[in-house]
Design a protein around this motif. Sequence first.
Motif, short mmCIF file in Angstrom:
data_model
loop_
_atom_site.label_atom_id
_atom_site.label_comp_id
_atom_site.label_asym_id
_atom_site.label_seq_id
_atom_site.Cartn_x
_atom_site.Cartn_y
_atom_site.Cartn_z
N ALA A 68 0.94 -1.12 0.09
CA ALA A 68 0.10 -0.15 0.17
C ALA A 68 1.10 1.30 -0.01
CB ALA A 68 -0.42 -0.03 0.95
N GLN A 69 0.59 1.95 -1.29
CA GLN A 69 1.36 3.61 -1.08
C GLN A 69 2.84 3.34 -0.46
OE1 GLN A 69 -1.58 5.74 2.46
NE2 GLN A 69 -2.75 6.21 0.13
N LEU A 70 3.27 2.34 -1.10
CA LEU A 70 5.09 2.99 -1.98
C LEU A 70 5.65 2.64 -3.08
CD1 LEU A 70 5.61 -0.72 0.49
CD2 LEU A 70 5.95 1.85 1.44
N PRO A 71 6.45 2.58 -3.43
CA PRO A 71 6.99 3.10 -4.83
C PRO A 71 7.76 2.45 -5.57
CG PRO A 71 8.23 4.36 -3.05
CD PRO A 71 7.73 3.63 -2.35
N PRO A 80 5.45 6.32 -9.35
CA PRO A 80 4.55 6.08 -8.98
C PRO A 80 4.95 5.72 -7.32
CG PRO A 80 4.61 5.15 -10.69
CD PRO A 80 5.41 5.27 -10.20
N GLU A 81 3.71 6.37 -6.51
CA GLU A 81 3.16 5.72 -5.40
C GLU A 81 1.71 4.95 -5.52
OE1 GLU A 81 4.70 7.17 -1.65
OE2 GLU A 81 7.12 7.59 -3.02
N PRO A 82 1.69 3.88 -5.85
CA PRO A 82 -0.15 3.91 -6.58
C PRO A 82 -0.54 3.69 -5.22
CG PRO A 82 1.46 1.62 -7.15
CD PRO A 82 2.66 2.43 -6.76
N ASP A 83 -2.07 3.53 -4.99
CA ASP A 83 -2.52 3.58 -3.21
C ASP A 83 -2.40 1.81 -3.37
OD1 ASP A 83 -3.79 5.56 -3.17
OD2 ASP A 83 -5.14 5.38 -4.38
N VAL A 84 -2.67 0.56 -4.02
CA VAL A 84 -2.29 -0.81 -4.00
C VAL A 84 -1.29 -1.05 -5.34
CG1 VAL A 84 -3.16 -3.15 -3.16
CG2 VAL A 84 -4.16 -0.79 -2.40
#
Length: 184
Positions: A68-71, A80-84
């Motif tokens: 979750a929210q990691l590069p 990007p750091e997508p939500d999941v």
Amino acid sequence: MSVQTRKWSREEYERLVALGVLREDEPVQLVEGEIVQMSPQNAPHATAVRLVEEALRRVAGEGFDVRAQLPLALGPDSEPEPDVAVVRGGPRDYRDRHPVGEDTVLVVEVAESTWRFDRERKGRVYALAEIAEYWIVNLDRRVLEVYRSPKAGDYQDQSTVEGSGSVAPLFRPDARVAVADLLP
């Protein structure tokens, strides 16, 4: 006189973080060479991120890590750091590097006011990285947008699943994820 913006590489972006120019907790992402500041999360967005994360953990199983929210390291100019995101392997596999496109089997963004940015800009980044599947949890319409078959920076297969429907992720075609389980 014309005004020009400067594009950043992933390497330069990571150096800005390492030097403390950008703090690790700062809500920014590198998308197509631009450092983009993300809006603070409201309660429905945060809840949806947690619901997506929980639902995908239930179906991912052995051999996949739900982040979750990691590069993600996607090309020379996007981090990007997508939500999941669901990636192959486990957390320790990414101790020395961020996952790249070929490691990533699914990316999910939760969108309320950012749906156009998520659909167009981030969708292009994910498609160029050849991530097989991209979902947008559209909170305004209470639907799941499903994008598959990346080709030349776009997803060839696009569908919308209503709140009462479900979808089988490509990486686990035997599993079903109910859209209602993703919505706050």
